[in-house]
Design a protein around this motif. Structure first.
Motif, short mmCIF file in Angstrom:
data_model
loop_
_atom_site.label_atom_id
_atom_site.label_comp_id
_atom_site.label_asym_id
_atom_site.label_seq_id
_atom_site.Cartn_x
_atom_site.Cartn_y
_atom_site.Cartn_z
N LYS A 9 76.27 21.92 60.23
CA LYS A 9 75.13 22.59 60.87
C LYS A 9 75.14 24.09 60.54
O LYS A 9 75.22 24.95 61.43
N ALA A 64 74.56 10.53 58.99
CA ALA A 64 73.30 11.11 59.46
C ALA A 64 72.80 12.18 58.48
O ALA A 64 71.59 12.29 58.23
N ASP A 88 83.35 10.14 64.60
CA ASP A 88 82.25 11.07 64.79
C ASP A 88 81.92 11.79 63.48
O ASP A 88 80.74 12.00 63.15
N ASP A 119 80.03 9.40 61.33
CA ASP A 119 78.66 9.23 61.82
C ASP A 119 77.80 10.44 61.44
O ASP A 119 76.64 10.29 61.03
N GLN A 120 78.37 11.65 61.56
CA GLN A 120 77.62 12.85 61.19
C GLN A 120 77.34 12.89 59.69
O GLN A 120 76.26 13.32 59.26
N VAL A 140 76.58 18.95 57.14
CA VAL A 140 77.39 18.36 58.21
C VAL A 140 77.93 19.40 59.18
O VAL A 140 78.18 19.09 60.35
#
Length: 277
Positions: free
Chosen positions: A176, A141, A134, A137-138, A174
């Motif tokens: 946020k 992104a 995860d 993936d983040q 990443v």
């Protein structure tokens, strides 16, 4: 401890109340008092040596203010005066030359690993920590968000200055964060790389990511930034809407030179006027 969640008004992103800072034997910040709201894109603008980087280091706990005699906090971030540094730096994504240099010194670090290191508020991925799918993936992104996904497997130290800056922004994203703190983000970039960076910042601002841009380049105050703080000699010289502060008079006073500012095709342009005889 996380910022308190309540139905009341959101705490300011940053609040300073008579914040004084001394580095060595020199007072670099003189009694700064201001509040920056969450969601308020802001530029901190001034000449080299005016105290801009000290301001950033004060916010990120690399510098500490002198204690106030009344015991009240001089610095609060998101309503708190006490933070664990790693937690604070995940809430305020940092993009700075110091961080870029530290990551470039890490042997064998590729761009994806540089972004993943942001989860740990570290220059490296700690050996005892596990990197989950995860997280990867983040990180991918976040690279895609700044148009740098093609750099994922490239060694970070071999990237151009502009590419490194995009990776740093992805690293900050990443977690946020509540905001991005950008300390002279275009330093060392050529004209094309600088414009690509500014375009990326405009896109992030439109996505709702609060920007605090620290720069001595007036042309970098992108249209999405609505508030400008002018600094000189460790003090706030002017503070207000961009259309009020980005005028010849305040800018000439801050930079101690006669300046003329105008817009061309939506871009700010500055000209240094000849000194009067």
């Amino acid at each position: 401890m996380s910022p308190s969640l309540s139905s009341g008004p959101a705490a300011p992103l940053i609040q300073l109340d008579q914040a004084h800072v001394i580095r060595g034997q020199v007072r670099v910040l003189h009694g700064l008092s201001l509040a920056i709201a969450q969601g308020q894109h802001t530029a901190l603008l001034g000449p080299n040596g005016c105290g801009k980087s000290s301001f950033i280091k004060l916010i990120t706990r690399e510098l500490y203010p002198l204690a106030r005699g009344d015991g009240l906090p001089a610095v609060q971030v998101l309503g708190q005066s006490r933070w664990q540094v790693d937690r604070l730096r995940s809430q305020l994504g940092i993009v700075s030359g110091d961080l870029e240099d530290a990551l470039a010194d890490q042997h064998g670090l590729d761009a994806l690993a540089a972004v993943v290191s942001g989860f740990f508020a570290s220059h490296v991925i700690p050996g005892h920590k596990q990197v989950s799918d995860d997280m990867r993936d983040q990180a991918l992104a976040a690279l895609a968000q700044v148009g740098a996904q093609a750099l994922a497997e490239r060694p970070y130290a071999q990237l151009s200055a502009g590419q490194r800056r995009r990776v740093l922004i992805a690293r900050a994203l990443v977690n946020k964060p509540q905001a991005l703190l950008l300390d002279e983000p275009s330093s060392g970039l050529d004209v094309v790389a600088r414009q690509h960076l500014l375009d990326a910042l405009s896109q992030l601002a439109r996505q709702g990511i609060t920007l605090l841009l620290v720069t001595h380049h007036i042309e970098e105050v992108i249209p999405e930034i609505e508030r400008v703080l002018l600094m000189r000699d460790g003090r706030i010289l002017a503070d207000g809407p961009r259309q009020t502060v980005l005028q010849d008079g305040p800018l000439s006073a801050a930079f101690d030179a006669p300046l003329h500012i105008h817009q061309h095709d939506g871009q700010l342009q500055v000209r240094v006027l000849p000194l009067s005889a």
